[in-house]
Write a protein that holds these residues in place. Structure first.
Motif, PDB file in Angstrom:
ATOM      1  N   ARG A 519     -45.941  -3.273  -9.146  1.00  0.00           N
ATOM      2  CA  ARG A 519     -44.734  -4.093  -9.078  1.00  0.00           C
ATOM      3  C   ARG A 519     -43.861  -3.763 -10.281  1.00  0.00           C
ATOM      4  N   ALA A 520     -42.554  -3.822 -10.088  1.00  0.00           N
ATOM      5  CA  ALA A 520     -41.620  -3.498 -11.163  1.00  0.00           C
ATOM      6  C   ALA A 520     -41.677  -4.570 -12.237  1.00  0.00           C
ATOM      7  N   PRO A 521     -41.995  -4.217 -13.490  1.00  0.00           N
ATOM      8  CA  PRO A 521     -42.043  -5.216 -14.561  1.00  0.00           C
ATOM      9  C   PRO A 521     -40.634  -5.638 -14.973  1.00  0.00           C
ATOM     10  N   SER A 522     -40.556  -6.748 -15.705  1.00  0.00           N
ATOM     11  CA  SER A 522     -39.253  -7.255 -16.138  1.00  0.00           C
ATOM     12  C   SER A 522     -38.585  -6.355 -17.168  1.00  0.00           C
ATOM     13  N   ASN A 523     -39.339  -5.688 -17.989  1.00  0.00           N
ATOM     14  CA  ASN A 523     -38.774  -4.796 -19.008  1.00  0.00           C
ATOM     15  C   ASN A 523     -38.843  -3.343 -18.547  1.00  0.00           C
ATOM     16  N   ALA A 524     -38.503  -3.109 -17.291  1.00  0.00           N
ATOM     17  CA  ALA A 524     -38.600  -1.757 -16.733  1.00  0.00           C
ATOM     18  C   ALA A 524     -37.669  -0.784 -17.450  1.00  0.00           C
ATOM     19  N   VAL A 525     -36.480  -1.252 -17.871  1.00  0.00           N
ATOM     20  CA  VAL A 525     -35.529  -0.362 -18.544  1.00  0.00           C
ATOM     21  C   VAL A 525     -36.098   0.113 -19.876  1.00  0.00           C
ATOM     22  N   SER A 526     -36.619  -0.830 -20.657  1.00  0.00           N
ATOM     23  CA  SER A 526     -37.193  -0.462 -21.947  1.00  0.00           C
ATOM     24  C   SER A 526     -38.378   0.481 -21.785  1.00  0.00           C
ATOM     25  N   LEU A 527     -39.207   0.235 -20.782  1.00  0.00           N
ATOM     26  CA  LEU A 527     -40.348   1.109 -20.558  1.00  0.00           C
ATOM     27  C   LEU A 527     -39.910   2.506 -20.118  1.00  0.00           C
ATOM     28  N   ALA A 528     -38.866   2.554 -19.280  1.00  0.00           N
ATOM     29  CA  ALA A 528     -38.373   3.858 -18.825  1.00  0.00           C
ATOM     30  C   ALA A 528     -37.810   4.667 -19.989  1.00  0.00           C
ATOM     31  N   VAL A 529     -37.057   3.982 -20.870  1.00  0.00           N
ATOM     32  CA  VAL A 529     -36.500   4.688 -22.027  1.00  0.00           C
ATOM     33  C   VAL A 529     -37.603   5.176 -22.950  1.00  0.00           C
ATOM     34  N   SER A 530     -38.585   4.361 -23.207  1.00  0.00           N
ATOM     35  CA  SER A 530     -39.669   4.776 -24.093  1.00  0.00           C
ATOM     36  C   SER A 530     -40.484   5.912 -23.489  1.00  0.00           C
ATOM     37  N   TRP A 531     -40.723   5.857 -22.183  1.00  0.00           N
ATOM     38  CA  TRP A 531     -41.477   6.915 -21.513  1.00  0.00           C
ATOM     39  C   TRP A 531     -40.711   8.239 -21.544  1.00  0.00           C
ATOM     40  N   ALA A 532     -39.413   8.176 -21.260  1.00  0.00           N
ATOM     41  CA  ALA A 532     -38.598   9.391 -21.320  1.00  0.00           C
ATOM     42  C   ALA A 532     -38.506   9.922 -22.747  1.00  0.00           C
ATOM     43  N   GLY A 533     -38.340   9.035 -23.722  1.00  0.00           N
ATOM     44  CA  GLY A 533     -38.265   9.480 -25.108  1.00  0.00           C
ATOM     45  C   GLY A 533     -39.549  10.128 -25.583  1.00  0.00           C
ATOM     46  N   LEU A 534     -40.702   9.607 -25.121  1.00  0.00           N
ATOM     47  CA  LEU A 534     -41.978  10.189 -25.531  1.00  0.00           C
ATOM     48  C   LEU A 534     -42.129  11.611 -25.002  1.00  0.00           C
ATOM     49  N   THR A 535     -41.854  11.831 -23.734  1.00  0.00           N
ATOM     50  CA  THR A 535     -42.027  13.167 -23.157  1.00  0.00           C
ATOM     51  C   THR A 535     -41.014  14.160 -23.729  1.00  0.00           C
ATOM     52  N   VAL A 536     -39.755  13.742 -23.838  1.00  0.00           N
ATOM     53  CA  VAL A 536     -38.738  14.644 -24.393  1.00  0.00           C
ATOM     54  C   VAL A 536     -39.023  14.931 -25.860  1.00  0.00           C
ATOM     55  N   GLY A 537     -39.428  13.913 -26.619  1.00  0.00           N
ATOM     56  CA  GLY A 537     -39.751  14.138 -28.019  1.00  0.00           C
ATOM     57  C   GLY A 537     -40.907  15.102 -28.208  1.00  0.00           C
ATOM     58  N   CYS A 538     -41.926  14.992 -27.373  1.00  0.00           N
ATOM     59  CA  CYS A 538     -43.045  15.929 -27.467  1.00  0.00           C
ATOM     60  C   CYS A 538     -42.603  17.350 -27.122  1.00  0.00           C
ATOM     61  N   ALA A 539     -41.753  17.487 -26.107  1.00  0.00           N
ATOM     62  CA  ALA A 539     -41.257  18.821 -25.748  1.00  0.00           C
ATOM     63  C   ALA A 539     -40.463  19.430 -26.894  1.00  0.00           C
ATOM     64  N   TRP A 540     -39.607  18.645 -27.519  1.00  0.00           N
ATOM     65  CA  TRP A 540     -38.795  19.157 -28.623  1.00  0.00           C
ATOM     66  C   TRP A 540     -39.640  19.448 -29.852  1.00  0.00           C
ATOM     67  N   ALA A 541     -40.640  18.627 -30.124  1.00  0.00           N
ATOM     68  CA  ALA A 541     -41.504  18.889 -31.272  1.00  0.00           C
ATOM     69  C   ALA A 541     -42.248  20.212 -31.105  1.00  0.00           C
ATOM     70  N   GLY A 542     -42.789  20.453 -29.924  1.00  0.00           N
ATOM     71  CA  GLY A 542     -43.458  21.729 -29.680  1.00  0.00           C
ATOM     72  C   GLY A 542     -42.515  22.903 -29.752  1.00  0.00           C
ATOM     73  N   LEU A 543     -41.303  22.728 -29.247  1.00  0.00           N
ATOM     74  CA  LEU A 543     -40.317  23.810 -29.258  1.00  0.00           C
ATOM     75  C   LEU A 543     -39.917  24.177 -30.679  1.00  0.00           C
ATOM     76  N   LEU A 544     -39.573  23.183 -31.504  1.00  0.00           N
ATOM     77  CA  LEU A 544     -39.113  23.458 -32.861  1.00  0.00           C
ATOM     78  C   LEU A 544     -40.229  24.034 -33.726  1.00  0.00           C
ATOM     79  N   ALA A 545     -41.437  23.503 -33.598  1.00  0.00           N
ATOM     80  CA  ALA A 545     -42.543  24.023 -34.404  1.00  0.00           C
ATOM     81  C   ALA A 545     -42.879  25.462 -34.028  1.00  0.00           C
ATOM     82  N   ALA A 546     -42.866  25.773 -32.732  1.00  0.00           N
ATOM     83  CA  ALA A 546     -43.113  27.155 -32.320  1.00  0.00           C
ATOM     84  C   ALA A 546     -42.003  28.081 -32.788  1.00  0.00           C
ATOM     85  N   GLY A 547     -40.761  27.585 -32.828  1.00  0.00           N
ATOM     86  CA  GLY A 547     -39.670  28.405 -33.330  1.00  0.00           C
ATOM     87  C   GLY A 547     -39.757  28.661 -34.820  1.00  0.00           C
TER      88      GLY A 547
END
Length: 642
Positions: A519-547
């Protein structure tokens, strides 16, 4: 036209330079061979021309040095070694990726595959290509942007005779269309057979600069190979009879004392001479001999008159070419005196126009004076970084999805996430957001974040392992456009992976446990932003460190360091009671902003702020800030260095 003037490589540890004051020219409409034995400096000379190594000198490509050419790929096509492509990438995918880097249409890849005879092998992986097919693909890569000049290092090495003939036929066809072709080789017979202009070097110095006909006459002269137990006596008799007949005959004793090479005679004449004097002969054969660079250079000079040794003939006779005492081209100070002329003169020479000014204001002379010690030093050659792709986003997309690694990582992340979601939902005590993200407390990061970090690390890791943009340089261009393209593409892939994981987990839970669980939780927006930020942040961290560290493992380590090292350090920091709150921050940010965003955007700003203040979000933000500063610092330092 290519004009190389005063090329001199940098000395290493007191050893003599690999290339020393090398000056020559390769004309348009002609195939030029740079001939020399192994270790003579051929490859170093090419790298100096392409500004891949530091040194001195200057090379003009149709009147301009390479660093003054806006799009080098459209002026110079280079083949140094094999194709530096990912072995899992197809031949067509490799060329299409390079099309985006060179700024040409993707249809050019299919045209060149057809031109080099790989039309039916476009979907074959690079790692499975034979040497001949790999060399064809490398030639297609060099011809991708339709350059005027081709520079190739040992292109026919290891090829069979039919493959080598096909390759040289392609080079001649390019020259016939008005292009300039320069290739290196160790085989003088190959140079005489395939080149219209031969430049011979030895120990980094110019030995001879000749047309193909003159080279064949002086370097590859017909000879008679003779083996006899009385070789010394036979050589003396042949020389005496040649002087008596006033014929130009040269007799050379080879390494084996019973082996002679006779130039200017025939098997019949040598056999008759040996028979008349009762000398046994064990071998007598006609050959095309390689006289060596020094002897060929002396033989290229016109014969000089000498006094006849026969008193019956007091007149001067003609000495055999290559006698001791003839001076080599150039002097001991490194000056180059050209023996012959190239097969095609420059347009400036034909029209009588003055040569174009060089970068330091000097005139671009085609011939250097013999006394080069009095001439000013040539300008320094600085090793320059490779240029970024002209279409960076298109290049990055083709690079990322051109191999099966991306699909495999995404598939593994999806399968692992759905399996963990089913296991976490079984006990009923795990919160729903953790169930959908498949993030058990035992793992430092969910599989989706680890997959996004690995894909980000491969963005630069594969570039350094298979440097398609910087072949022969060993470094990837640190251009802002390339970095932004990699950040944008990796973020898009991370968001897509995060969305697919949530949707796949939700659908699997509905299928296994029924529809009441999700079921959709009440703080779905906050959870979506945090989930997207976690995955994008991990991708960028790996990219910059490898560079920064130029290896994929460093990117993966940087991703794992966020929850394993940085988060515990942040949690260990002393916490003081908060006296103020950030309530109303979106409204105050709207007042400072130049553009007023709508009030609905406050719903997204507030969750983003809460994500940053979370321990994991704060650790990820801190890590990205440090990595970005380190990347910019190393980029500026590399530009200053070169």
């Amino acid at each position: 036209m290519l004009q190389a003037i005063g090329l001199t490589s940098t000395r290493h540890r007191g050893r003599p330079p690999a290339v020393n004051d090398l000056t020559f020219e390769a004309g348009s409409g002609c195939v030029t061979a740079l001939l020399g034995p192994a270790g003579s400096g051929k490859t170093s000379a090419l790298r100096l021309m392409l500004e891949l190594e530091p040194g001195r000198g200057i090379t003009y490509f149709r009147g301009r040095p390479l660093h003054r050419v806006a799009q080098p790929a459209r002026e110079v096509g280079v083949l140094l070694g094999d194709v530096p492509g990912h072995p899992s990438r197809t031949a067509r995918g490799q060329l299409r990726m390079l099309c985006a880097a060179a700024g040409v249409s993707a249809s050019r890849a299919d045209d060149l595959l057809d031109a080099v005879g790989l039309a039916g092998l476009g979907d074959q992986r690079i790692g499975t290509l034979s040497l001949g097919m790999d060399r064809r693909l490398a030639l297609a890569s060099a011809l991708l942007a339709d350059p005027h000049t081709l520079i190739l290092d040992e292109p026919a090495e290891g090829l069979s005779a039919p493959e080598a003939d096909w390759l040289h036929g392609m080079l001649r066809a390019h020259a016939d269309r008005g292009g300039t072709v320069l290739y290196t080789t160790e085989d003088p017979k190959e140079a005489a057979r395939t080149a219209g202009h031969v430049v011979t070097i030895d120990a980094g110095r110019l030995v001879a600069d000749q047309e193909g006909r003159d080279f064949s006459r002086t370097r590859l002269r017909p000879r008679v190979a003779v083996r006899s137990p009385h070789a010394a006596r036979l050589a003396a008799i042949v020389r005496r009879e040649a002087r008596a007949a006033r014929r130009s005959v040269e007799v050379v004793t080879e390494a084996s004392s019973n082996h002679l090479s006779v130039y200017g005679s025939s098997c019949a004449e040598i056999g008759d001479t040996a028979f008349r004097h009762g000398l046994p002969v064990h071998q007598l054969a006609d050959e095309v001999g390689d006289t060596g660079p020094a002897r060929a250079a002396r033989a290229a000079r016109p014969p000089r008159p000498v006094r006849s040794a026969d008193p019956a003939h007091p007149a001067d006779s003609v000495a055999a070419p290559g006698l001791p005492g003839d001076r080599l081209p150039g002097d001991a100070r490194g000056g180059a005196a050209h023996v012959g002329a190239p097969c095609a003169a420059s347009a400036a020479e034909k029209s009588g126009a003055a040569p174009e000014a060089a970068a330091d204001g000097t005139k671009a002379a085609v011939r250097m004076p013999v006394n080069a010690a009095r001439a000013p030093l040539p300008p320094p050659i600085r090793r320059r970084s490779a240029r970024g792709p002209l279409r960076p986003v298109r290049y990055e997309l083709r690079r990322l999805f051109g191999v099966r690694t991306t699909t495999l990582i995404v598939a593994v992340a999806l399968v692992a996430s759905t399996a963990l979601s089913v296991l976490l939902a079984r006990n009923g005590r795990t919160p729903l957001p953790n169930v959908l993200a498949a993030w058990p407390s035992l793992l430092p990061l969910p599989p989706a974040a680890l997959g996004a970090g690995l894909l980000g690390a491969l963005s630069f890791g594969d570039e350094f392992r298979y440097p398609a943009l910087a072949a022969g340089r060993g470094a990837v261009p640190r251009r802002l456009g390339l970095l932004l393209a990699k950040l944008a593409v990796s973020a898009g892939v991370a968001l897509l992976l995060a969305l697919l994981v949530v949707l796949a987990s939700a659908e699997t839970l509905r299928l296994v446990y029924g529809g009441d669980l999700v079921r959709a939780p009440s703080n779905a927006v906050s959870l979506a932003v945090s989930w997207a930020g976690l995955t994008v942040g991990c991708a960028w961290a790996g990219l910059l460190a490898a560079g920064i560290f130029r290896v994929t493992a460093a990117g993966v380590a940087a991703v794992l360091a966020v929850p394993v090292l940085i988060v515990p350090l942040i949690q260990m920091m002393p916490k003081a009671p908060t006296a103020r709150s950030m309530r109303g921050l979106p409204g105050r940010l709207r007042e400072l902003a130049w553009l007023q965003w709508p009030h609905e955007a406050d719903r997204w700003v507030a969750p983003a702020v809460r994500v940053v203040t979370h321990p994991v979000g704060a650790a990820l933000t801190l890590s990205l800030s440090v990595l970005l500063c380190a990347y910019l610092f190393t980029s500026l330092r590399s530009r200053v260095r070169w």
